[in-house]
Design a protein around this motif. Structure first.
Motif, PDB file in Angstrom:
ATOM      1  N   MET A   1     -11.479   7.571   5.627  1.00  0.00           N
ATOM      2  CA  MET A   1     -10.091   7.573   6.117  1.00  0.00           C
ATOM      3  C   MET A   1      -9.165   7.026   5.035  1.00  0.00           C
ATOM      4  N   ASN A   2      -8.018   7.671   4.865  1.00  0.00           N
ATOM      5  CA  ASN A   2      -7.051   7.271   3.845  1.00  0.00           C
ATOM      6  C   ASN A   2      -6.279   6.033   4.297  1.00  0.00           C
ATOM      7  N   GLN A   3      -6.548   4.908   3.651  1.00  0.00           N
ATOM      8  CA  GLN A   3      -5.882   3.658   3.990  1.00  0.00           C
ATOM      9  C   GLN A   3      -4.846   3.242   2.939  1.00  0.00           C
ATOM     10  N   LEU A   4      -4.587   4.105   1.977  1.00  0.00           N
ATOM     11  CA  LEU A   4      -3.707   3.718   0.867  1.00  0.00           C
ATOM     12  C   LEU A   4      -2.290   3.342   1.297  1.00  0.00           C
ATOM     13  N   PRO A   5      -1.647   4.062   2.242  1.00  0.00           N
ATOM     14  CA  PRO A   5      -0.315   3.623   2.683  1.00  0.00           C
ATOM     15  C   PRO A   5      -0.317   2.214   3.263  1.00  0.00           C
ATOM     16  N   VAL A   6      -1.369   1.872   3.975  1.00  0.00           N
ATOM     17  CA  VAL A   6      -1.476   0.520   4.543  1.00  0.00           C
ATOM     18  C   VAL A   6      -1.621  -0.504   3.426  1.00  0.00           C
ATOM     19  N   ILE A   7      -2.418  -0.166   2.408  1.00  0.00           N
ATOM     20  CA  ILE A   7      -2.612  -1.070   1.280  1.00  0.00           C
ATOM     21  C   ILE A   7      -1.285  -1.293   0.543  1.00  0.00           C
ATOM     22  N   ILE A   8      -0.493  -0.226   0.381  1.00  0.00           N
ATOM     23  CA  ILE A   8       0.827  -0.361  -0.255  1.00  0.00           C
ATOM     24  C   ILE A   8       1.695  -1.343   0.527  1.00  0.00           C
ATOM     25  N   MET A   9       1.713  -1.204   1.842  1.00  0.00           N
ATOM     26  CA  MET A   9       2.537  -2.075   2.674  1.00  0.00           C
ATOM     27  C   MET A   9       2.057  -3.517   2.618  1.00  0.00           C
ATOM     28  N   VAL A  10       0.739  -3.721   2.628  1.00  0.00           N
ATOM     29  CA  VAL A  10       0.185  -5.080   2.531  1.00  0.00           C
ATOM     30  C   VAL A  10       0.547  -5.701   1.188  1.00  0.00           C
ATOM     31  N   LEU A  11       0.446  -4.899   0.116  1.00  0.00           N
ATOM     32  CA  LEU A  11       0.804  -5.387  -1.214  1.00  0.00           C
ATOM     33  C   LEU A  11       2.257  -5.854  -1.257  1.00  0.00           C
ATOM     34  N   LEU A  12       3.158  -5.053  -0.711  1.00  0.00           N
ATOM     35  CA  LEU A  12       4.578  -5.411  -0.716  1.00  0.00           C
ATOM     36  C   LEU A  12       4.848  -6.642   0.149  1.00  0.00           C
ATOM     37  N   LEU A  13       4.161  -6.743   1.289  1.00  0.00           N
ATOM     38  CA  LEU A  13       4.367  -7.881   2.187  1.00  0.00           C
ATOM     39  C   LEU A  13       3.838  -9.176   1.567  1.00  0.00           C
ATOM     40  N   VAL A  14       2.671  -9.105   0.936  1.00  0.00           N
ATOM     41  CA  VAL A  14       2.111 -10.285   0.274  1.00  0.00           C
ATOM     42  C   VAL A  14       3.003 -10.706  -0.896  1.00  0.00           C
ATOM     43  N   ALA A  15       3.505  -9.716  -1.642  1.00  0.00           N
ATOM     44  CA  ALA A  15       4.398 -10.029  -2.759  1.00  0.00           C
ATOM     45  C   ALA A  15       5.660 -10.729  -2.271  1.00  0.00           C
ATOM     46  N   ALA A  16       6.195 -10.277  -1.134  1.00  0.00           N
ATOM     47  CA  ALA A  16       7.393 -10.911  -0.573  1.00  0.00           C
ATOM     48  C   ALA A  16       7.133 -12.365  -0.215  1.00  0.00           C
ATOM     49  N   ALA A  17       5.876 -12.685   0.167  1.00  0.00           N
ATOM     50  CA  ALA A  17       5.526 -14.069   0.508  1.00  0.00           C
ATOM     51  C   ALA A  17       5.290 -14.921  -0.731  1.00  0.00           C
ATOM     52  N   ILE A  18       4.824 -14.288  -1.817  1.00  0.00           N
ATOM     53  CA  ILE A  18       4.486 -15.038  -3.028  1.00  0.00           C
ATOM     54  C   ILE A  18       5.708 -15.332  -3.883  1.00  0.00           C
ATOM     55  N   VAL A  19       6.653 -14.389  -3.944  1.00  0.00           N
ATOM     56  CA  VAL A  19       7.811 -14.529  -4.842  1.00  0.00           C
ATOM     57  C   VAL A  19       8.545 -15.859  -4.673  1.00  0.00           C
ATOM     58  N   PRO A  20       8.817 -16.344  -3.442  1.00  0.00           N
ATOM     59  CA  PRO A  20       9.547 -17.619  -3.324  1.00  0.00           C
ATOM     60  C   PRO A  20       8.780 -18.822  -3.873  1.00  0.00           C
ATOM     61  N   THR A  39       4.808  -1.645 -10.107  1.00  0.00           N
ATOM     62  CA  THR A  39       3.942  -0.668 -10.782  1.00  0.00           C
ATOM     63  C   THR A  39       2.690  -0.397  -9.965  1.00  0.00           C
ATOM     64  N   GLY A  40       2.110  -1.454  -9.404  1.00  0.00           N
ATOM     65  CA  GLY A  40       0.935  -1.282  -8.549  1.00  0.00           C
ATOM     66  C   GLY A  40       1.223  -0.410  -7.337  1.00  0.00           C
ATOM     67  N   ALA A  41       2.392  -0.598  -6.727  1.00  0.00           N
ATOM     68  CA  ALA A  41       2.765   0.204  -5.558  1.00  0.00           C
ATOM     69  C   ALA A  41       2.930   1.671  -5.944  1.00  0.00           C
ATOM     70  N   VAL A  42       3.536   1.935  -7.120  1.00  0.00           N
ATOM     71  CA  VAL A  42       3.714   3.321  -7.580  1.00  0.00           C
ATOM     72  C   VAL A  42       2.361   3.970  -7.844  1.00  0.00           C
ATOM     73  N   VAL A  43       1.446   3.239  -8.471  1.00  0.00           N
ATOM     74  CA  VAL A  43       0.106   3.778  -8.746  1.00  0.00           C
ATOM     75  C   VAL A  43      -0.617   4.111  -7.438  1.00  0.00           C
ATOM     76  N   LEU A  44      -0.526   3.221  -6.461  1.00  0.00           N
ATOM     77  CA  LEU A  44      -1.159   3.484  -5.163  1.00  0.00           C
ATOM     78  C   LEU A  44      -0.526   4.696  -4.474  1.00  0.00           C
ATOM     79  N   ALA A  45       0.783   4.857  -4.623  1.00  0.00           N
ATOM     80  CA  ALA A  45       1.454   6.017  -4.031  1.00  0.00           C
ATOM     81  C   ALA A  45       0.979   7.315  -4.691  1.00  0.00           C
TER      82      ALA A  45
END
Length: 493
Positions: A1-20, A39-45
């Motif tokens: 099953m293709n989970q890549l869109p979910v991984i992209i969203m998790v990556l962005l959400l974790v990044a939003a928590a780490i940046v501060p 760049t990681g999000a673009v590669v996953l897309a």
């Protein structure tokens, strides 16, 4: 099953928590981290595109529930292309912002800004792939709040007022969408888009009034959020007062995600036959034509460069809705192509305007005389983008209008070409004087020679990328159009 869109969203959400957490004294580390995540999000897309085209479209049901009650994602070809467009264009804009944001906000707010950007991208990717109405609404609210926040982050009176107006009108839009969802749930008992589509013939037979009201409320709400004329009143203040990268994100991407949501509802929920039987397409067509013309008329009367660009967006949104209103494969494909071309062009225009403000603090169009000698590179990018919206051959905006015109003729409504011609003429009325005054009305005493301006490398690089994209897709539109047409065919329109 293709989970890549979910991984992209998790990556962005974790990044939003780490940046501060990254302290301000490590500003270079913050910038590097932001670009690594982007760049990681673009590669996953890109990997997701490959997966969809090789393994086919797929559905994810979270939590092991049935589709009737579970949270669902539908990984379609068109959705995957749109997600890649969002992330690629955001990558370019975020690269530009690494230096330009220093002109707008203090350094101690950088972490807050990029947290908001990551949350915004998270919500937009969620809206692209979600296949149930409840989560569509949740992601929509996250996007509204983060959009308002990146407008008000400058902490100036005009920004806060524009952000408040944006929130007020978008809340009305959200409530309108929510009321439409409630009407659908009342007569169907479902929130899953696929389940709603299956029982839509029954609903149109027994509950036509409920269905008409649901479509009306939902499309009106999304019309407010996408700045469709005459529901656009929040847009000029929001886009003109926001930092330039925020303006590019809002005009180039954010308003487009709501238009994509309209398309999803038309195809995955109501169905093209129901939309046509209730004559929703006629209403969209009328509003689109009026918007194409009136948006340009309002743009002509503006003196502030960013307000002019904001009203120009209202006109271009009319083009996109005009393509959708045709309810044909060619029309939808032309509409989606214009989403991409306008996103690239309008980002180039806002970033060019941002570079001018960055170097000179000039926003008044009457002060643009000789700007082509003071900032030749920036004005060259601006001019190519402006000529693209006018419809000059060799730039992607011309091909976008060609595809839309062919779809209109193929649909048997050639009189709609008049709206495209009138709008293009009006585009020329307010763009060509800027170009002419910038390059031909130079004061030889104060600026005798054309001198290449000094800009931060990341800002220059972003504008170069957009310039190359505008010209490349102008000469070779098949770079995007072949994939778009194939993806639209899979929608079954």
């Amino acid at each position: 099953m293709n989970q890549l869109p979910v991984i992209i969203m998790v990556l962005l959400l974790v990044a939003a928590a780490i940046v501060p957490i990254i302290r301000i004294r490590y500003l270079d580390s913050l910038r590097g981290f932001v670009m690594v995540i982007m760049t990681g999000a673009v590669v996953l897309a890109l990997l997701n595109i490959q997966e969809v085209y090789t393994a086919g479209e797929s559905t994810i049901i979270f939590g092991g529930y049935t589709s009737k009650i579970g949270i669902a994602f539908y990984i379609s070809q068109l959705g995957s292309l749109f997600a890649l467009f969002i992330l690629l264009l955001s990558w370019v804009i975020v690269l530009y912002s690494l230096q330009d944001m220093e002109h707008h906000i203090p350094k101690n707010k950088f972490a807050s800004y990029y947290t908001l950007v990551f949350l915004m991208l998270f919500s937009m990717i969620g809206m692209v792939f979600t296949h149930d109405m409840f989560n569509m609404y949740v992601f929509m609210e996250i996007l509204s709040l983060t959009s308002a926040a990146i407008i008000s982050i400058k902490d100036k009176k005009e920004n806060i007022l524009a952000s408040f107006r944006y929130l007020l009108l978008n809340t009305i839009g959200s409530l309108s969408v929510l009321f439409g969802i409630a009407l659908l749930y009342m007569v169907s008992g479902y929130l899953n888009m696929g389940e709603l589509y299956q029982i839509m013939p029954t609903l149109i037979e027994f509950y036509p009034l409920n269905l008409l009201l649901a479509i009306g409320f939902m499309f009106m709400g999304l019309g407010i959020k996408s700045a469709m004329f005459p529901l656009h009143v929040w847009l000029p203040d929001a886009h003109s007062t926001a930092p330039s990268p925020s303006s590019a994100l809002l005009s180039g991407i954010v308003v487009k995600i709501y238009i994509f949501t309209v398309l999803k509802l038309m195809v995955f929920v109501f169905g093209i036959d129901v939309i046509a039987s209730l004559q929703v397409d006629v209403a969209l067509q009328v509003l689109a034509v009026i918007g194409m013309i009136m948006g340009s008329v309002f743009a002509i009367g503006q003196r502030d460069i960013k307000r002019m660009l904001a009203y120009s967006s209202v006109a271009q949104i009319g083009y996109i809705f005009l393509g959708l209103s045709l309810l044909t494969t060619a029309g939808v494909a032309a509409s989606m192509f214009h989403v991409i071309t306008h996103g690239i062009i309008k980002s180039a225009l806002f970033l060019s305007a941002g570079a001018i403000i960055y170097k000179t603090d000039i926003r008044d169009l009457k002060q643009f005389n000789g700007m082509g000698y003071t900032m030749p590179f920036t004005m060259a990018v601006f001019s190519v983008a402006a000529l693209g919206l006018v419809g000059i051959p060799g730039i992607n905006g011309f091909m976008s209008k060609v595809y839309l015109s062919l779809a209109i003729v193929d649909h048997g409504q050639p009189w709609l070409l008049a709206a495209i011609l009138i709008s293009s003429y009006l585009n020329a009325v307010y763009y060509l004087p800027i170009i002419i005054n910038s390059f031909l009305r130079n004061d030889a005493k104060t600026q005798p020679n054309m001198i290449l301006e000094k800009l931060p490398k990341v800002m220059r690089m972003s504008m170069i990328i957009l310039l190359v994209l505008m010209i490349a897709t102008g000469f070779y539109p098949q770079l995007f159009m072949n994939f778009i047409e194939q993806a639209v065919v899979f929608l079954g329109i």
